[in-house]
Scaffold this motif. Structure first.
Motif, PDB file in Angstrom:
ATOM      1  N   SER A  75     -45.640 -13.115  -6.085  1.00 54.58           N
ATOM      2  CA  SER A  75     -46.502 -14.274  -6.286  1.00 54.58           C
ATOM      3  C   SER A  75     -47.764 -14.114  -5.453  1.00 54.58           C
ATOM      4  CB  SER A  75     -45.776 -15.543  -5.870  1.00 54.58           C
ATOM      5  OG  SER A  75     -45.472 -15.475  -4.496  1.00 54.58           O
ATOM      6  N   THR A  76     -48.792 -14.845  -5.828  1.00 53.04           N
ATOM      7  CA  THR A  76     -50.069 -14.721  -5.125  1.00 53.04           C
ATOM      8  C   THR A  76     -50.217 -15.835  -4.093  1.00 53.04           C
ATOM      9  OG1 THR A  76     -51.146 -16.030  -6.793  1.00 53.04           O
ATOM     10  CG2 THR A  76     -51.192 -13.636  -7.091  1.00 53.04           C
ATOM     11  N   ASN A  77     -51.211 -15.694  -3.253  1.00 54.23           N
ATOM     12  CA  ASN A  77     -51.542 -16.705  -2.255  1.00 54.23           C
ATOM     13  C   ASN A  77     -50.382 -17.050  -1.324  1.00 54.23           C
ATOM     14  OD1 ASN A  77     -54.096 -16.792  -3.048  1.00 54.23           O
ATOM     15  ND2 ASN A  77     -54.079 -18.878  -3.843  1.00 54.23           N
ATOM     16  N   THR A  78     -49.620 -16.045  -0.934  1.00 52.59           N
ATOM     17  CA  THR A  78     -48.531 -16.287  -0.002  1.00 52.59           C
ATOM     18  C   THR A  78     -49.021 -16.227   1.438  1.00 52.59           C
ATOM     19  OG1 THR A  78     -48.122 -13.957   0.103  1.00 52.59           O
ATOM     20  CG2 THR A  78     -46.856 -15.195  -1.505  1.00 52.59           C
ATOM     21  N   HIS A  79     -50.251 -15.764   1.623  1.00 58.20           N
ATOM     22  CA  HIS A  79     -50.818 -15.531   2.956  1.00 58.20           C
ATOM     23  C   HIS A  79     -50.220 -14.313   3.640  1.00 58.20           C
ATOM     24  CE1 HIS A  79     -52.366 -19.927   3.448  1.00 58.20           C
ATOM     25  NE2 HIS A  79     -52.708 -19.363   2.308  1.00 58.20           N
ATOM     26  N   ILE A  80     -49.408 -13.545   2.925  1.00 61.16           N
ATOM     27  CA  ILE A  80     -48.920 -12.281   3.465  1.00 61.16           C
ATOM     28  C   ILE A  80     -49.792 -11.174   2.867  1.00 61.16           C
ATOM     29  CG2 ILE A  80     -46.902 -10.774   3.731  1.00 61.16           C
ATOM     30  CD1 ILE A  80     -46.326 -13.496   4.863  1.00 61.16           C
ATOM     31  N   LEU A  81     -50.038 -10.148   3.639  1.00 60.74           N
ATOM     32  CA  LEU A  81     -50.932  -9.086   3.173  1.00 60.74           C
ATOM     33  C   LEU A  81     -50.174  -8.143   2.237  1.00 60.74           C
ATOM     34  CD1 LEU A  81     -53.819  -8.109   3.477  1.00 60.74           C
ATOM     35  CD2 LEU A  81     -53.107  -6.793   5.467  1.00 60.74           C
ATOM     36  N   PHE A  82     -50.236  -8.431   0.913  1.00 62.88           N
ATOM     37  CA  PHE A  82     -49.545  -7.587  -0.059  1.00 62.88           C
ATOM     38  C   PHE A  82     -50.389  -6.411  -0.488  1.00 62.88           C
ATOM     39  CE2 PHE A  82     -46.807 -11.319  -1.229  1.00 62.88           C
ATOM     40  CZ  PHE A  82     -45.627 -10.701  -0.874  1.00 62.88           C
ATOM     41  N   SER A  83     -51.694  -6.660  -0.607  1.00 61.69           N
ATOM     42  CA  SER A  83     -52.528  -5.684  -1.289  1.00 61.69           C
ATOM     43  C   SER A  83     -52.476  -4.342  -0.559  1.00 61.69           C
ATOM     44  CB  SER A  83     -53.966  -6.190  -1.426  1.00 61.69           C
ATOM     45  OG  SER A  83     -54.580  -6.226  -0.174  1.00 61.69           O
ATOM     46  N   GLU A  84     -52.435  -3.294  -1.361  1.00 62.39           N
ATOM     47  CA  GLU A  84     -52.352  -1.950  -0.795  1.00 62.39           C
ATOM     48  C   GLU A  84     -53.750  -1.357  -0.709  1.00 62.39           C
ATOM     49  OE1 GLU A  84     -49.444   0.442  -2.700  1.00 62.39           O
ATOM     50  OE2 GLU A  84     -47.836  -0.866  -1.965  1.00 62.39           O
ATOM     51  N   PHE A  85     -53.971  -0.594   0.334  1.00 58.57           N
ATOM     52  CA  PHE A  85     -55.285   0.012   0.501  1.00 58.57           C
ATOM     53  C   PHE A  85     -55.143   1.253   1.357  1.00 58.57           C
ATOM     54  CE2 PHE A  85     -54.588  -3.288   3.676  1.00 58.57           C
ATOM     55  CZ  PHE A  85     -54.779  -2.609   4.864  1.00 58.57           C
ATOM     56  N   GLU A  86     -56.144   2.078   1.283  1.00 50.96           N
ATOM     57  CA  GLU A  86     -56.198   3.226   2.175  1.00 50.96           C
ATOM     58  C   GLU A  86     -57.057   2.830   3.372  1.00 50.96           C
ATOM     59  OE1 GLU A  86     -57.417   7.899   1.887  1.00 50.96           O
ATOM     60  OE2 GLU A  86     -57.006   6.815   0.017  1.00 50.96           O
ATOM     61  N   TYR A  87     -56.566   3.163   4.555  1.00 49.26           N
ATOM     62  CA  TYR A  87     -57.239   2.731   5.776  1.00 49.26           C
ATOM     63  C   TYR A  87     -57.991   3.907   6.386  1.00 49.26           C
ATOM     64  CZ  TYR A  87     -57.624   1.041  10.623  1.00 49.26           C
ATOM     65  OH  TYR A  87     -58.072   0.662  11.854  1.00 49.26           O
ATOM     66  N   HIS A  88     -59.244   3.654   6.743  1.00 51.25           N
ATOM     67  CA  HIS A  88     -60.052   4.700   7.355  1.00 51.25           C
ATOM     68  C   HIS A  88     -60.522   4.221   8.722  1.00 51.25           C
ATOM     69  CE1 HIS A  88     -60.426   6.664   3.358  1.00 51.25           C
ATOM     70  NE2 HIS A  88     -60.427   5.416   2.927  1.00 51.25           N
ATOM     71  N   ALA A  89     -60.429   5.082   9.710  1.00 49.32           N
ATOM     72  CA  ALA A  89     -60.873   4.718  11.064  1.00 49.32           C
ATOM     73  C   ALA A  89     -61.855   5.766  11.579  1.00 49.32           C
ATOM     74  CB  ALA A  89     -59.671   4.593  11.989  1.00 49.32           C
ATOM     75  N   PRO A  90     -63.065   5.760  11.022  1.00 52.72           N
ATOM     76  CA  PRO A  90     -64.064   6.746  11.458  1.00 52.72           C
ATOM     77  C   PRO A  90     -64.484   6.495  12.907  1.00 52.72           C
ATOM     78  CG  PRO A  90     -65.077   5.118  10.036  1.00 52.72           C
ATOM     79  CD  PRO A  90     -63.614   4.836  10.028  1.00 52.72           C
TER      80      PRO A  90
END
Lengths: 160, 298
Positions: free
Chosen positions: B3-18
């Motif tokens: 479900s959406t808008n749960t306030h939990i970070l579901f979305s997947e992403f690639e993380y970059h730390a330059p």
């Protein structure tokens, strides 16, 4: 989105844990059993998820766990034990500052960050330090008093 | 299906730390619209939790040391990833004389949400998020601040007044990011002030106002007036300013100019306040900020 092995130092113990980049510090800590860190609003409004990072209080719901690597993390349980409570723990108990208790870990950590920086805070400084922690039970009066009592207690044990 | 808008970070992403700004520019030129730069994360992570943004790539500025530093050389040059609390401490502790002239900046930092958020949120993030209610924006507008924008192929410095386009929108292109914010050092006879009305201190502004005055005896030599939460973008009250500059200062003038500012703004009614309320208090806080800024002129 591959998990990475991250080293988290929590209350003095270091843990190696595999985490995805989208894991917030809040859930990383709770999954490791640190359920004294509370999940409240999840958007930085309530302060229940407060954690000390290198002595600074932050909302762990808005911090990716990967960013906490190699930093000193302290939760409310890291300040003392039931046998050897921190003066803040003791003051909150003695004054009945907790009702449901959900906000208290964050409250105590905000107060700890304040007292580390200002051992003899003004009333205004106490209010400011607690302004990011919401309590829906108490009306804040006893929480405020507990911080003041703990500050006096800590002040009386400071070396001359 | 989650479900959406749960306030939990579901979305997947690639993380970059330059670790350098050039790496950030490189990553943005590669990923463009699918990337989002993260400074403190206090706005971006909420937007991602609410699924208002779903970046495939998150580029953190956290490890770029130069973007966390403040230097002074004719102007204050503030790295975009400087935390609000660090900025406040720099201004008030390192430069007491500067602190008096930039009191509006200190005040905006001090009234900026909660202590936790002050430690996490950044100046660059506050501007790039482009909320009409951003507390630092009116202050920086009254300081004639500029922002330096970088991409892989170019670097430019633009007045902050040209930076905001609409709620949540700036002139930043998909390959661009903000590296620095510059504030010209105010002249000695400058005074400033910031006022904010909100339900509780840690809350988002219902209206906020910043004022800078350059004083010459009893005359207002120059001035700036800017307000937040009263228009689609942080708002410079130019008519009010025109009525102020060159005049002999006094409570009647502050009252008159406050009234002009309140007529000039274009507030909406929303969950935080009605348009009429915003107009009423805009008058009061502009008038009070003018009085205080005048007193602060060294």
């Amino acid at each position: 989105m591959n998990p990475k092995l991250i080293s988290l130092t929590i209350n003095g113990s270091t843990h190696q844990v595999a985490l995805s980049p989208n894991t917030t510090l809040l859930h990383a800590l709770r999954d490791l059993g640190h359920t004294d860190v509370k999940s409240g609003c999840e958007k930085g409004d309530c302060g229940a998820c407060g954690v000390l990072i290198d002595g600074v209080v932050v909302n762990s719901c808005l911090l990716l766990a990967w960013l906490a690597e190699n930093k000193e993390l302290v939760t409310v349980a890291g300040l003392g034990t039931p046998d050897k409570p921190h003066p803040l723990h003791k003051a909150f108990v003695d004054l009945g500052a907790a009702q449901c208790g959900y906000c208290i870990p964050g409250m105590i950590l905000s107060a700890k960050a304040l007292l580390d920086q200002h051992p003899q805070p003004t009333d205004e400084q106490i209010r400011e330090s607690l302004s990011g922690n919401l309590c829906r039970c108490t009306g804040y009066v006893r929480i405020f008093e507990a911080v003041r009592v703990a500050a006096q207690e800590l002040g009386s044990t400071l070396p001359e | 299906m989650l479900s959406t808008n749960t306030h939990i970070l579901f979305s997947e992403f690639e993380y970059h730390a330059p670790t350098t700004v050039n790496e950030v520019a490189e990553l943005l030129s590669e990923y463009g619209d699918s990337a989002r730069v993260m400074a403190g994360g206090t706005d971006l992570l909420v937007q991602m939790k609410m699924e208002r943004r779903r970046p495939a790539h998150v580029i953190s500025l956290q490890r770029i040391n130069e973007l966390h530093t403040i230097t002074q050389n004719g102007a204050l040059t503030i790295g975009a990833a400087t935390a609000i609390r660090a900025l406040d401490q720099y201004v008030t502790l390192n430069h007491p004389s500067l602190g008096a002239r930039l009191e509006s900046l200190s005040a905006a930092c001090n009234l900026f949400s909660s202590v936790q958020i002050m430690h996490m949120a950044t100046l660059g993030g506050n501007l790039c998020n482009a909320s009409p209610a951003a507390d630092t924006a009116p202050v920086l507008l009254t300081c004639d601040a500029t922002v330096t924008i970088k991409s892989k192929t170019a670097e430019k410095t633009v007045p902050l007044a040209d930076f905001f386009v609409g709620p949540g929108k700036t002139i930043l292109g998909p390959n661009e990011f903000v590296t620095y914010i510059q504030i010209p050092l105010p002249a000695q006879n400058t005074g400033s002030a910031f006022r904010k009305i909100s339900r509780v201190v840690a809350d988002i502004s219902q209206v906020c106002a910043a004022v800078t005055i350059v004083r010459d005896g009893n005359i207002v030599q120059d001035a700036r007036i800017a307000l937040g939460s009263v228009a689609p973008v942080p708002f410079c009250a130019e008519q009010a300013r025109a009525a102020l500059v060159g005049e002999t200062f006094g409570p009647e003038l502050a009252e008159h100019v406050g009234n002009l500012a309140a007529q000039e703004i274009k507030p909406i009614s929303d969950v935080r306040a009605t348009s009429a309320y915003r107009r009423s208090v805009a008058f009061v806080i502009v008038r009070d900020a003018l009085m205080q800024a005048w007193d602060n002129c060294g």
